[in-house]
Design a protein around this motif. Structure first.
Motif, PDB file in Angstrom:
ATOM      1  N   ARG A  10     -18.330  37.245   0.577  1.00  0.00           N
ATOM      2  CA  ARG A  10     -17.938  36.241   1.580  1.00  0.00           C
ATOM      3  C   ARG A  10     -19.163  35.713   2.310  1.00  0.00           C
ATOM      4  NH1 ARG A  10     -13.564  34.422  -0.464  1.00  0.00           N
ATOM      5  NH2 ARG A  10     -11.738  35.721  -0.193  1.00  0.00           N
ATOM      6  N   CYS A  11     -20.131  36.573   2.577  1.00  0.00           N
ATOM      7  CA  CYS A  11     -21.363  36.112   3.244  1.00  0.00           C
ATOM      8  C   CYS A  11     -22.125  35.141   2.348  1.00  0.00           C
ATOM      9  CB  CYS A  11     -22.242  37.301   3.616  1.00  0.00           C
ATOM     10  SG  CYS A  11     -21.605  38.287   4.978  1.00  0.00           S
ATOM     11  N   GLU A  12     -22.234  35.481   1.067  1.00  0.00           N
ATOM     12  CA  GLU A  12     -22.893  34.572   0.120  1.00  0.00           C
ATOM     13  C   GLU A  12     -22.125  33.261   0.014  1.00  0.00           C
ATOM     14  OE1 GLU A  12     -25.754  34.920  -1.423  1.00  0.00           O
ATOM     15  OE2 GLU A  12     -26.140  36.974  -0.797  1.00  0.00           O
ATOM     16  N   GLN A  13     -20.797  33.366  -0.014  1.00  0.00           N
ATOM     17  CA  GLN A  13     -19.963  32.174  -0.091  1.00  0.00           C
ATOM     18  C   GLN A  13     -20.141  31.316   1.156  1.00  0.00           C
ATOM     19  OE1 GLN A  13     -15.628  32.671  -0.060  1.00  0.00           O
ATOM     20  NE2 GLN A  13     -15.605  31.492  -1.956  1.00  0.00           N
ATOM     21  N   HIS A  14     -20.208  31.958   2.299  1.00  0.00           N
ATOM     22  CA  HIS A  14     -20.413  31.239   3.562  1.00  0.00           C
ATOM     23  C   HIS A  14     -21.735  30.479   3.535  1.00  0.00           C
ATOM     24  CE1 HIS A  14     -21.691  31.019   7.855  1.00  0.00           C
ATOM     25  NE2 HIS A  14     -20.478  30.517   7.947  1.00  0.00           N
ATOM     26  N   ARG A  19     -24.664  25.182   2.820  1.00  0.00           N
ATOM     27  CA  ARG A  19     -25.507  24.268   2.031  1.00  0.00           C
ATOM     28  C   ARG A  19     -24.689  23.066   1.554  1.00  0.00           C
ATOM     29  NH1 ARG A  19     -27.501  29.259   0.445  1.00  0.00           N
ATOM     30  NH2 ARG A  19     -26.244  29.361  -1.455  1.00  0.00           N
ATOM     31  N   LEU A  20     -23.461  23.316   1.134  1.00  0.00           N
ATOM     32  CA  LEU A  20     -22.580  22.236   0.687  1.00  0.00           C
ATOM     33  C   LEU A  20     -22.319  21.235   1.802  1.00  0.00           C
ATOM     34  CD1 LEU A  20     -20.586  20.993  -1.401  1.00  0.00           C
ATOM     35  CD2 LEU A  20     -18.882  22.590  -0.527  1.00  0.00           C
ATOM     36  N   THR A  32     -23.926  14.897  -7.949  1.00  0.00           N
ATOM     37  CA  THR A  32     -24.438  15.959  -8.820  1.00  0.00           C
ATOM     38  C   THR A  32     -24.715  17.223  -8.013  1.00  0.00           C
ATOM     39  OG1 THR A  32     -25.425  14.328 -10.304  1.00  0.00           O
ATOM     40  CG2 THR A  32     -26.253  16.591 -10.450  1.00  0.00           C
ATOM     41  N   LYS A  33     -25.415  17.066  -6.921  1.00  0.00           N
ATOM     42  CA  LYS A  33     -25.734  18.220  -6.074  1.00  0.00           C
ATOM     43  C   LYS A  33     -24.472  18.789  -5.441  1.00  0.00           C
ATOM     44  CE  LYS A  33     -28.591  21.026  -4.038  1.00  0.00           C
ATOM     45  NZ  LYS A  33     -29.230  22.093  -4.790  1.00  0.00           N
ATOM     46  N   MET A  38     -20.447  23.094  -5.078  1.00  0.00           N
ATOM     47  CA  MET A  38     -19.040  23.486  -5.136  1.00  0.00           C
ATOM     48  C   MET A  38     -18.845  24.604  -6.167  1.00  0.00           C
ATOM     49  SD  MET A  38     -17.308  19.743  -4.693  1.00  0.00           S
ATOM     50  CE  MET A  38     -15.620  20.235  -4.930  1.00  0.00           C
ATOM     51  N   GLN A  39     -19.529  24.501  -7.293  1.00  0.00           N
ATOM     52  CA  GLN A  39     -19.451  25.559  -8.302  1.00  0.00           C
ATOM     53  C   GLN A  39     -20.066  26.851  -7.773  1.00  0.00           C
ATOM     54  OE1 GLN A  39     -21.313  23.765 -11.709  1.00  0.00           O
ATOM     55  NE2 GLN A  39     -19.412  22.800 -12.378  1.00  0.00           N
TER      56      GLN A  39
END
Length: 84
Positions: A10-14, A19-20, A32-33, A38-39
């Motif tokens: 979850r921390c990595e996802q956050h 960044r997104l 593209t970015k 999102m991926q």
């Protein structure tokens, strides 16, 4: 071998979400970015439903976390097309 704890994912996802959001706010046409980010968010698992609902209110997801398209009701069979 130890597996990563859910809190670590979850921390990595956050961090990926941050960044997104930054790219979306600063370069909204950089698809593209945005798709790459999102991926990246998805590789840490399905985002919490609270976040999904805030980003896309009214979006329904199936059991696999995939969006449900109301125009594509595959359970009706071939004889009942929801478009016609």
């Amino acid at each position: 071998m130890l597996t990563r704890l859910p809190i670590d994912r979850r921390c990595e996802q956050h961090n990926s979400f941050k960044r997104l959001i930054k790219v979306y706010e600063e370069e909204p046409s950089n698809t593209t970015k945005l798709m790459e980010l999102m991926q990246e968010v998805q590789k840490y698992g399905q985002p919490p439903m609270e976040i999904v609902r805030e980003i896309a209110p009214g979006l329904d997801l199936d059991g696999d976390g995939m969006p449900i398209n109301p125009l594509m009701n595959i359970s009706t069979g071939e004889d009942e097309c929801c478009i016609m």
